[in-house]
Design a protein around this motif. Structure first.
Motif, PDB file in Angstrom:
ATOM      1  N   LYS A  58       0.830  -1.210   0.000  1.00 10.98           N
ATOM      2  CA  LYS A  58       0.000   0.000   0.000  1.00 10.98           C
ATOM      3  C   LYS A  58       0.868   1.266   0.000  1.00 10.98           C
ATOM      4  CE  LYS A  58      -3.790  -2.438   0.266  1.00 10.98           C
ATOM      5  NZ  LYS A  58      -3.167  -3.747   0.078  1.00 10.98           N
ATOM      6  N   CYS A  59       1.507   1.519  -1.141  1.00 14.40           N
ATOM      7  CA  CYS A  59       2.358   2.703  -1.280  1.00 14.40           C
ATOM      8  C   CYS A  59       1.512   3.906  -1.679  1.00 14.40           C
ATOM      9  CB  CYS A  59       3.441   2.466  -2.324  1.00 14.40           C
ATOM     10  SG  CYS A  59       4.598   1.146  -1.884  1.00 14.40           S
ATOM     11  N   SER A  60       1.759   5.025  -1.026  1.00 14.93           N
ATOM     12  CA  SER A  60       1.005   6.241  -1.313  1.00 14.93           C
ATOM     13  C   SER A  60       1.672   7.083  -2.386  1.00 14.93           C
ATOM     14  CB  SER A  60       0.841   7.073  -0.042  1.00 14.93           C
ATOM     15  OG  SER A  60       0.203   8.297  -0.330  1.00 14.93           O
ATOM     16  N   GLY A  61       2.985   7.113  -2.398  1.00 13.27           N
ATOM     17  CA  GLY A  61       3.691   7.920  -3.387  1.00 13.27           C
ATOM     18  C   GLY A  61       5.184   7.860  -3.151  1.00 13.27           C
ATOM     19  N   ILE A  62       5.927   8.542  -4.026  1.00 13.78           N
ATOM     20  CA  ILE A  62       7.372   8.600  -3.874  1.00 13.78           C
ATOM     21  C   ILE A  62       7.832  10.042  -4.009  1.00 13.78           C
ATOM     22  CG2 ILE A  62       7.667   6.269  -4.803  1.00 13.78           C
ATOM     23  CD1 ILE A  62       8.739   7.574  -7.368  1.00 13.78           C
ATOM     24  N   ASP A  63       8.968  10.316  -3.401  1.00 12.82           N
ATOM     25  CA  ASP A  63       9.584  11.638  -3.501  1.00 12.82           C
ATOM     26  C   ASP A  63      10.984  11.450  -4.069  1.00 12.82           C
ATOM     27  OD1 ASP A  63       9.744  14.534  -2.913  1.00 12.82           O
ATOM     28  OD2 ASP A  63      11.305  13.897  -1.521  1.00 12.82           O
ATOM     29  N   VAL A  64      11.326  12.233  -5.088  1.00 12.34           N
ATOM     30  CA  VAL A  64      12.613  12.082  -5.768  1.00 12.34           C
ATOM     31  C   VAL A  64      13.425  13.360  -5.625  1.00 12.34           C
ATOM     32  CG1 VAL A  64      13.762  11.586  -7.952  1.00 12.34           C
ATOM     33  CG2 VAL A  64      11.572  10.506  -7.432  1.00 12.34           C
ATOM     34  N   GLN A  65      14.669  13.216  -5.195  1.00  9.82           N
ATOM     35  CA  GLN A  65      15.573  14.358  -5.060  1.00  9.82           C
ATOM     36  C   GLN A  65      16.926  14.009  -5.663  1.00  9.82           C
ATOM     37  OE1 GLN A  65      15.741  15.273  -0.882  1.00  9.82           O
ATOM     38  NE2 GLN A  65      13.802  16.374  -0.887  1.00  9.82           N
ATOM     39  N   GLN A  66      17.474  14.955  -6.410  1.00 11.44           N
ATOM     40  CA  GLN A  66      18.803  14.779  -6.973  1.00 11.44           C
ATOM     41  C   GLN A  66      19.839  15.276  -5.970  1.00 11.44           C
ATOM     42  OE1 GLN A  66      19.419  13.195  -9.734  1.00 11.44           O
ATOM     43  NE2 GLN A  66      17.295  13.002 -10.413  1.00 11.44           N
ATOM     44  N   THR A  67      20.838  14.455  -5.674  1.00 12.14           N
ATOM     45  CA  THR A  67      21.903  14.818  -4.746  1.00 12.14           C
ATOM     46  C   THR A  67      23.251  14.606  -5.437  1.00 12.14           C
ATOM     47  OG1 THR A  67      22.232  12.612  -3.797  1.00 12.14           O
ATOM     48  CG2 THR A  67      20.436  13.942  -2.886  1.00 12.14           C
ATOM     49  N   PRO A  68      24.322  15.173  -4.882  1.00  7.87           N
ATOM     50  CA  PRO A  68      25.652  14.961  -5.483  1.00  7.87           C
ATOM     51  C   PRO A  68      26.053  13.490  -5.540  1.00  7.87           C
ATOM     52  CG  PRO A  68      25.698  16.793  -3.937  1.00  7.87           C
ATOM     53  CD  PRO A  68      24.367  16.145  -3.780  1.00  7.87           C
ATOM     54  N   LEU A  69      25.466  12.672  -4.664  1.00  6.90           N
ATOM     55  CA  LEU A  69      25.820  11.257  -4.616  1.00  6.90           C
ATOM     56  C   LEU A  69      24.947  10.391  -5.518  1.00  6.90           C
ATOM     57  CD1 LEU A  69      26.400  10.869  -0.764  1.00  6.90           C
ATOM     58  CD2 LEU A  69      28.108  11.242  -2.557  1.00  6.90           C
ATOM     59  N   GLY A  70      23.868  10.966  -6.048  1.00  4.89           N
ATOM     60  CA  GLY A  70      22.975  10.190  -6.898  1.00  4.89           C
ATOM     61  C   GLY A  70      21.539  10.651  -6.751  1.00  4.89           C
ATOM     62  N   THR A  71      20.602   9.747  -7.001  1.00  6.71           N
ATOM     63  CA  THR A  71      19.174  10.065  -6.914  1.00  6.71           C
ATOM     64  C   THR A  71      18.594   9.447  -5.650  1.00  6.71           C
ATOM     65  OG1 THR A  71      19.000  10.051  -9.327  1.00  6.71           O
ATOM     66  CG2 THR A  71      16.951   9.918  -8.083  1.00  6.71           C
ATOM     67  N   ARG A  72      18.038  10.299  -4.786  1.00  2.00           N
ATOM     68  CA  ARG A  72      17.436   9.818  -3.543  1.00  2.00           C
ATOM     69  C   ARG A  72      15.940   9.637  -3.761  1.00  2.00           C
ATOM     70  NH1 ARG A  72      18.358  13.660   1.238  1.00  2.00           N
ATOM     71  NH2 ARG A  72      20.479  12.855   0.996  1.00  2.00           N
ATOM     72  N   ILE A  73      15.457   8.428  -3.537  1.00  2.00           N
ATOM     73  CA  ILE A  73      14.043   8.106  -3.724  1.00  2.00           C
ATOM     74  C   ILE A  73      13.457   7.664  -2.387  1.00  2.00           C
ATOM     75  CG2 ILE A  73      12.393   6.607  -4.900  1.00  2.00           C
ATOM     76  CD1 ILE A  73      14.356   6.398  -7.204  1.00  2.00           C
ATOM     77  N   THR A  74      12.429   8.384  -1.940  1.00  2.00           N
ATOM     78  CA  THR A  74      11.754   8.038  -0.695  1.00  2.00           C
ATOM     79  C   THR A  74      10.392   7.445  -1.017  1.00  2.00           C
ATOM     80  OG1 THR A  74      12.868   9.847   0.473  1.00  2.00           O
ATOM     81  CG2 THR A  74      10.932   8.885   1.534  1.00  2.00           C
ATOM     82  N   ILE A  75      10.126   6.257  -0.491  1.00  2.00           N
ATOM     83  CA  ILE A  75       8.860   5.569  -0.721  1.00  2.00           C
ATOM     84  C   ILE A  75       8.017   5.672   0.546  1.00  2.00           C
ATOM     85  CG2 ILE A  75       7.762   3.375  -1.314  1.00  2.00           C
ATOM     86  CD1 ILE A  75      10.409   2.540  -2.611  1.00  2.00           C
ATOM     87  N   TYR A  76       6.797   6.206   0.410  1.00  2.00           N
ATOM     88  CA  TYR A  76       5.876   6.322   1.542  1.00  2.00           C
ATOM     89  C   TYR A  76       4.876   5.171   1.468  1.00  2.00           C
ATOM     90  CZ  TYR A  76       7.890  10.976   1.819  1.00  2.00           C
ATOM     91  OH  TYR A  76       8.773  12.025   1.914  1.00  2.00           O
ATOM     92  N   THR A  77       4.834   4.376   2.516  1.00  2.00           N
ATOM     93  CA  THR A  77       4.040   3.158   2.471  1.00  2.00           C
ATOM     94  C   THR A  77       3.386   2.859   3.814  1.00  2.00           C
ATOM     95  OG1 THR A  77       4.173   0.760   2.125  1.00  2.00           O
ATOM     96  CG2 THR A  77       6.129   1.838   2.971  1.00  2.00           C
ATOM     97  N   LEU A  78       2.349   2.048   3.760  1.00  2.00           N
ATOM     98  CA  LEU A  78       1.665   1.634   4.983  1.00  2.00           C
ATOM     99  C   LEU A  78       2.420   0.506   5.678  1.00  2.00           C
ATOM    100  CD1 LEU A  78      -0.844   2.003   6.759  1.00  2.00           C
ATOM    101  CD2 LEU A  78      -2.043   0.383   5.286  1.00  2.00           C
ATOM    102  N   TYR A  79       3.101  -0.333   4.886  1.00  2.00           N
ATOM    103  CA  TYR A  79       3.822  -1.481   5.441  1.00  2.00           C
ATOM    104  C   TYR A  79       5.274  -1.470   4.959  1.00  2.00           C
ATOM    105  CZ  TYR A  79      -1.016  -3.009   6.057  1.00  2.00           C
ATOM    106  OH  TYR A  79      -2.350  -3.075   6.388  1.00  2.00           O
ATOM    107  N   PRO A  80       6.154  -0.746   5.640  1.00  2.00           N
ATOM    108  CA  PRO A  80       7.558  -0.640   5.219  1.00  2.00           C
ATOM    109  C   PRO A  80       8.269  -1.987   5.108  1.00  2.00           C
ATOM    110  CG  PRO A  80       7.053   0.995   6.903  1.00  2.00           C
ATOM    111  CD  PRO A  80       5.874   0.079   6.829  1.00  2.00           C
ATOM    112  N   GLY A  81       7.929  -2.922   5.989  1.00  2.00           N
ATOM    113  CA  GLY A  81       8.598  -4.218   5.981  1.00  2.00           C
ATOM    114  C   GLY A  81       8.432  -4.964   4.672  1.00  2.00           C
ATOM    115  N   LEU A  82       7.270  -4.810   4.031  1.00  2.00           N
ATOM    116  CA  LEU A  82       7.029  -5.493   2.762  1.00  2.00           C
ATOM    117  C   LEU A  82       7.853  -4.887   1.635  1.00  2.00           C
ATOM    118  CD1 LEU A  82       3.151  -6.035   2.872  1.00  2.00           C
ATOM    119  CD2 LEU A  82       4.966  -7.651   3.444  1.00  2.00           C
ATOM    120  N   VAL A  83       8.171  -3.608   1.758  1.00  2.00           N
ATOM    121  CA  VAL A  83       9.007  -2.953   0.750  1.00  2.00           C
ATOM    122  C   VAL A  83      10.476  -3.304   0.963  1.00  2.00           C
ATOM    123  CG1 VAL A  83       9.753  -0.736  -0.202  1.00  2.00           C
ATOM    124  CG2 VAL A  83       7.372  -1.057   0.489  1.00  2.00           C
TER     125      VAL A  83
END
Length: 204
Positions: free
Chosen positions: A28-53
């Motif tokens: 049950k993922c609600s969305g993702i947030d993407v940010q460009q950083t000097p080290l690469g692409t940071r992707i944050t996943i917002y979810t109801l059940y983190p363990g399954l991800v």
């Protein structure tokens, strides 16, 4: 050139978000947030059940990192997973939960009323749930369930929206959820006769 590059990046991120939501549908993922950083692409996943991800020992994240590099050309993706703080105020999560319950054979009216109550108990100003499709009959129809205040079309400033689909034997059932959060309480301050500061509603 910059505009074309921006559009290309947006389309890529939409494809990535769709891929992640399908891959971790049970989470049950609600969305993702993407940010460009000097080290690469940071992707944050917002979810109801983190363990399954995350998976056992982070196995799912390692596989996802590999998929993002090979299928989408995202170099060095850094993946974070966060639990949704208040899932009952997230319309996409509520819509997915309703759709899952309908797929398990639970009556759509019972499910809608249950989550309508849960949303209001979570602190919403209002909630509307619209379920459409073949709801126990041969003809498709639409049913609405509503409680509290939800702005009408054209006035939906601040109204959150989520959509999900339930796959059943009679066909696909659509679930739309509108949530109107409570506005932040405004406190009015004024000066008293002696210069002291009073808030609205305070005893003189």
């Amino acid at each position: 050139m910059k505009e074309k590059l921006f559009i290309k990046d947006v389309k890529l991120m939409l494809k990535v978000e769709e891929y992640i939501k399908k891959l971790f549908a049970q989470a049950k993922c609600s969305g993702i947030d993407v940010q460009q950083t000097p080290l690469g692409t940071r992707i944050t996943i917002y979810t109801l059940y983190p363990g399954l991800v995350i998976g056992v020992g982070g196995e799912n994240l390692r596989q996802l990192q590999q998929d993002l590099e090979e299928k989408f050309g995202i170099k060095n993706p850094q993946i974070n997973v966060e639990r949704i703080a208040n899932p009952m105020l997230d319309p996409l999560i509520v819509a997915q939960l309703i759709a899952s319950a309908i797929e398990r054979g639970i009556n759509h009216r019972r499910v809608a009323r249950y989550y309508l109550q849960r949303v209001m108990e979570a602190g919403a100003q209002g909630c509307e749930i619209v379920i459409s499709g073949k709801l126990g009959s041969e003809k498709a129809r639409r049913e609405r369930f509503r409680e509290g205040f939800v702005a009408k079309s054209g006035e939906q400033v601040g109204v959150l929206y989520g959509f999900a689909e339930a796959q059943t034997k009679p066909g696909t059932i659509g679930v739309k959820v509108y949530i109107s959060p409570k506005p932040e309480k405004l406190v009015k301050f004024e000066l008293g006769q002696k210069g002291e500061v009073k808030s609205e509603g305070e005893n003189p």
